[in-house]
Design an enzyme around this catalytic site. Structure first.
Site, PDB file in Angstrom:
ATOM      1  N   ASN A   7       0.854  -1.182   0.000  1.00  0.00           N
ATOM      2  CA  ASN A   7       0.000   0.000   0.000  1.00  0.00           C
ATOM      3  C   ASN A   7       0.899   1.244   0.000  1.00  0.00           C
ATOM      4  OD1 ASN A   7      -1.404   2.289   1.078  1.00  0.00           O
ATOM      5  ND2 ASN A   7      -3.070   0.933   1.639  1.00  0.00           N
ATOM      6  N   HIS A  10       1.046   6.302   1.711  1.00  0.00           N
ATOM      7  CA  HIS A  10       1.808   7.298   2.475  1.00  0.00           C
ATOM      8  C   HIS A  10       2.937   7.948   1.687  1.00  0.00           C
ATOM      9  CE1 HIS A  10      -0.878   6.721   5.607  1.00  0.00           C
ATOM     10  NE2 HIS A  10      -0.508   5.486   5.888  1.00  0.00           N
ATOM     11  N   HIS A  43      -5.629   3.629  -1.545  1.00  0.00           N
ATOM     12  CA  HIS A  43      -6.955   3.938  -0.996  1.00  0.00           C
ATOM     13  C   HIS A  43      -7.306   5.362  -1.427  1.00  0.00           C
ATOM     14  CE1 HIS A  43      -9.622   4.079   2.904  1.00  0.00           C
ATOM     15  NE2 HIS A  43     -10.289   4.418   1.811  1.00  0.00           N
ATOM     16  N   ARG A  45      -9.302   7.995  -0.665  1.00  0.00           N
ATOM     17  CA  ARG A  45     -10.190   8.379   0.445  1.00  0.00           C
ATOM     18  C   ARG A  45     -11.124   9.501   0.023  1.00  0.00           C
ATOM     19  NH1 ARG A  45      -8.729   6.348   5.692  1.00  0.00           N
ATOM     20  NH2 ARG A  45     -10.371   7.709   6.406  1.00  0.00           N
ATOM     21  N   ARG A  49      -6.987  12.763   1.127  1.00  0.00           N
ATOM     22  CA  ARG A  49      -5.851  13.236   1.926  1.00  0.00           C
ATOM     23  C   ARG A  49      -4.515  12.732   1.401  1.00  0.00           C
ATOM     24  NH1 ARG A  49      -6.721   9.782   7.467  1.00  0.00           N
ATOM     25  NH2 ARG A  49      -8.788  10.676   7.357  1.00  0.00           N
ATOM     26  N   GLU A  70      -8.604   0.395  -2.804  1.00  0.00           N
ATOM     27  CA  GLU A  70      -9.438   0.367  -1.596  1.00  0.00           C
ATOM     28  C   GLU A  70     -10.430   1.508  -1.726  1.00  0.00           C
ATOM     29  OE1 GLU A  70      -6.798   0.716   1.698  1.00  0.00           O
ATOM     30  OE2 GLU A  70      -5.954  -1.263   1.395  1.00  0.00           O
ATOM     31  N   THR A 101      -8.193   3.196   8.566  1.00  0.00           N
ATOM     32  CA  THR A 101      -9.455   2.460   8.549  1.00  0.00           C
ATOM     33  C   THR A 101      -9.647   1.710   9.870  1.00  0.00           C
ATOM     34  OG1 THR A 101      -8.954   2.139   6.221  1.00  0.00           O
ATOM     35  CG2 THR A 101     -10.857   0.951   7.097  1.00  0.00           C
ATOM     36  N   GLU A 151     -10.917  -9.531   2.921  1.00  0.00           N
ATOM     37  CA  GLU A 151      -9.636  -9.189   3.548  1.00  0.00           C
ATOM     38  C   GLU A 151      -9.902  -9.044   5.038  1.00  0.00           C
ATOM     39  OE1 GLU A 151      -7.067  -6.291   1.691  1.00  0.00           O
ATOM     40  OE2 GLU A 151      -6.302  -5.655   3.644  1.00  0.00           O
ATOM     41  N   HIS A 190      -3.619  -4.747   7.723  1.00  0.00           N
ATOM     42  CA  HIS A 190      -3.777  -3.610   8.634  1.00  0.00           C
ATOM     43  C   HIS A 190      -2.896  -3.744   9.871  1.00  0.00           C
ATOM     44  CE1 HIS A 190      -5.327  -0.076  10.569  1.00  0.00           C
ATOM     45  NE2 HIS A 190      -5.859   0.231   9.398  1.00  0.00           N
TER      46      HIS A 190
HETATM   47  N1  PXP Z   1      -5.816  -3.228   4.040  1.00  0.00           N
HETATM   48  C1  PXP Z   1      -6.785  -2.279   4.093  1.00  0.00           C
HETATM   49  C2  PXP Z   1      -8.140  -2.658   3.610  1.00  0.00           C
HETATM   50  C3  PXP Z   1      -6.522  -0.986   4.566  1.00  0.00           C
HETATM   51  O1  PXP Z   1      -7.507  -0.065   4.619  1.00  0.00           O
HETATM   52  C4  PXP Z   1      -5.201  -0.668   4.945  1.00  0.00           C
HETATM   53  C5  PXP Z   1      -4.883   0.733   5.399  1.00  0.00           C
HETATM   54  O2  PXP Z   1      -5.050   1.612   4.345  1.00  0.00           O
HETATM   55  C6  PXP Z   1      -4.222  -1.662   4.850  1.00  0.00           C
HETATM   56  C7  PXP Z   1      -4.560  -2.945   4.416  1.00  0.00           C
HETATM   57  C8  PXP Z   1      -2.790  -1.412   5.198  1.00  0.00           C
HETATM   58  O3  PXP Z   1      -2.660  -1.106   6.544  1.00  0.00           O
HETATM   59  P1  PXP Z   1      -1.262  -0.576   7.100  1.00  0.00           P
HETATM   60  O4  PXP Z   1      -1.003   0.736   6.439  1.00  0.00           O
HETATM   61  O5  PXP Z   1      -1.513  -0.448   8.573  1.00  0.00           O
HETATM   62  O6  PXP Z   1      -0.239  -1.591   6.751  1.00  0.00           O
END
Ligand code: PXP
Length: 236
Positions: A7, A10, A43, A45, A49, A70, A101, A151, A190
């Site tokens: 992901n 960031h 994602h 959003r 952001r 996402e 999330t 997931e 997550h």
């Molecule tokens: N899976 C989903 C569905 C999420 O919403 C997120 C956070 O955006 C992640 C995985 C990844 O989480 P993390 O950034 O804490 O690794």
């Protein structure tokens, strides 16, 4: 061997902090893929952001693995997902003021909406996943509504310690086995990091882990290539 979806939200968080053209999520995705990522997750959003529509469109054209979007159930986000046609879409709950999330999707509350949106996305050959708590009844309903995957939200597992963490891991294991048994692909994500991934990666039936915050954080010290490579080794 489990897959790793990275992901890259960031990378865009940092860019949006100053509205500079850098760091570029497209460039980040290329490095992740070279380092062994099996997919790229973003994602979009509702408050935009971090990731923007333009990022998604560029990523769709440039990535070589697969794009996992996402998305919440907000009308404009769903309309964009139908236009983007990502390889995978993961439907997540979203609250404006949350840092990330929090908790899984309330599949019971949104069953009506989901029963319309899941097939609409699938018509575009997008594989649909629901981001849910590791709960048997929720997994059962996800299958009934036609989802291809679930997931499992690993946030609780990630935040707990000791025996409580072990119990949550057991709950995840049972949820994974049940999901597999009824024909769902089961992913997880997550809050996973270089430490807590080790025990959960032993659950063989988990198809894919989606990990963002820890990888992007450690890329500051190790570089992005090395941060992805290390996580890929731990996942597989
Ligand atoms: N899976 C989903 C569905 C999420 O919403 C997120 C956070 O955006 C992640 C995985 C990844 O989480 P993390 O950034 O804490 O690794």
């Amino acid at each position: 061997m489990a897959l790793l979806g990275v992901n890259i939200d960031h990378v865009a968080t940092l860019r949006q902090n100053r509205f500079t053209p850098y760091p570029d999520p497209v460039k980040a995705a290329q490095i992740c893929e070279k380092a062994g990522a099996d997919g790229i997750t973003v994602h979009l959003r509702e408050d935009r952001r971090h990731i923007q529509e333009s990022d998604c469109l560029k990523l769709k054209k440039t990535i070589k693995t697969k794009l996992n979007l996402e998305m919440s159930l907000a009308d404009d986000i769903v309309a964009f997902a139908l236009k983007l046609k990502p390889n995978d879409a993961c439907i997540v709950p979203e609250k404006r003021r949350e840092l990330t999330t929090e908790g899984g999707l309330d599949v019971f509350k949104y069953r009506e909406k989901l029963s319309r949106i899941i097939p609409a996305l699938q018509k575009n050959k997008t594989r649909v996943s629901l981001f849910i708590e590791p709960d048997i009844k929720t997994i059962e309903l996800s299958k009934k509504l036609g989802a291809d995957c679930v997931e499992l939200h690993t946030g609780k597992y990630a935040n707990l310690k000791g025996i409580k963490q072990k119990r949550e891991l057991e709950r995840i294991k049972k949820a994974v086995q049940f999901g597999n048994k009824i024909g769902l692909i089961v992913n997880a994500g997550h809050g996973l990091n270089y430490d807590n991934i080790k025990a959960i990666a032993k659950i063989k039936q988990i198809h894919e882990f989606n990990i963002g915050h820890s990888i992007i954080s450690y890329s500051i010290f190790w570089g992005l290539f090395e941060a992805v490579r290390k996580m890929k080794n731990l996942v597989s």
